[in-house]
Enzyme design. Structure first.
Site: not given
Ligand code: ADP
Ligand code: AMP
Length: 216
Positions: A14, A89, A128, A161, A172
């Site tokens: 995302k 969420r 990541r 992270r 998660r």
């Molecule tokens: P989210 O925001 O949904 O938690 P991220 O965009 O941070 O996910 O992506 C999670 C991990 O996967 C990151 O390390 C990113 O670089 C990697 N990633 C994102 N898109 C792809 C893809 N299409 N193929 C492989 N790895 C990806």
């Molecule tokens: P994210 O950066 O989207 O992966 O979110 C990291 C963490 O922040 C999640 O695991 C939750 O603990 C908290 N968080 C972020 N957005 C929300 C939401 N919309 N509702 C509840 N918790 C959230």
């Protein structure tokens, strides 16, 4: 008016896609997770409360999240559209968001649901890395930076992270299945959802998203 939501499990890509989509449509990228992390870094009361839940991979309580999301959506830069990442969420958050936007006559245009299988999600989350300065996202194998440990864009230090550890990641993903997945059906009912295969290369995922939204 382009009000978009990115839905999908942690690690679906995302944040990665949000950067491109927000550039393409010139709309702000709003990540509630980023807002919480900023508050934790600054040591605010909100940050202290949120951290308790985030460390365990639990959701922050709805009332706190809804309050910060509403405040952010009232800012000037959101009046021509926005891209939500990681919010809503829960069904409660989605209902409150719909009420808030209906009052302003600015409903959600499309919900982009990115799907990726569980094994791949684990690999993506554990590998990541994020830039401490500009927030850019990398992956140790899939998207490594040019110089190990340093951001290609700003040279900042990359870190892992704390909630991307193996044990927290598993929780998660469970929390996603229980609390967030029902949103797919919620948005399906109003015909606003687009399903995207997030298992592809990030370029192809982006192309699929743009094609599905249409060239507004
Ligand atoms: P989210 O925001 O949904 O938690 P991220 O965009 O941070 O996910 O992506 C999670 C991990 O996967 C990151 O390390 C990113 O670089 C990697 N990633 C994102 N898109 C792809 C893809 N299409 N193929 C492989 N790895 C990806
Ligand atoms: P994210 O950066 O989207 O992966 O979110 C990291 C963490 O922040 C999640 O695991 C939750 O603990 C908290 N968080 C972020 N957005 C929300 C939401 N919309 N509702 C509840 N918790 C959230």
């Amino acid at each position: 008016m382009m009000n978009l939501i990115l839905l999908g499990p942690p690690g679906a890509g995302k944040g990665t896609q949000a950067v491109r989509i927000s550039q393409k449509y010139s709309i702000p990228h709003i990540s509630t997770g980023d807002i919480f992390r900023k508050n934790i870094k600054e040591g605010t009361e909100l940050g202290k409360k949120a951290q308790e839940y985030m460390n365990k991979g639990e959701l922050v309580p709805d009332n706190l999240v809804i309050e910060i999301a509403a405040a952010r959506l009232m800012e000037d830069d959101c009046q021509q559209g926005f891209l939500l990442d990681g919010f809503p969420r829960t069904v409660m958050q989605a209902e409150e968001l719909d009420k808030f936007l209906d009052q302003r006559n600015h409903p959600i245009y499309k919900v982009i649901d990115i799907d990726v299988d569980k094994e791949e999600l684990m690999t993506r989350l554990i590998g990541r890395r994020v830039c401490r300065s500009c927030g850019a996202t990398y992956h140790v194998i899939n998207m490594p930076p040019e110089k190990e440990g340093l951001c290609d864009i700003c040279g900042g230090e990359l870190y892992q992270r704390s909630d991307d550890s193996a044990s927290t990641v598993a929780n998660r993903l469970e929390v996603y299945n229980t609390s967030t997945k029902p949103l797919i059906e919620y948005y399906e009912r109003s015909g606003r959802i687009i399903h995207i295969d997030g298992g592809k290369d990030q370029e192809d995922v982006f192309t699929d998203i743009i094609n599905a939204i249409g060239d507004n």
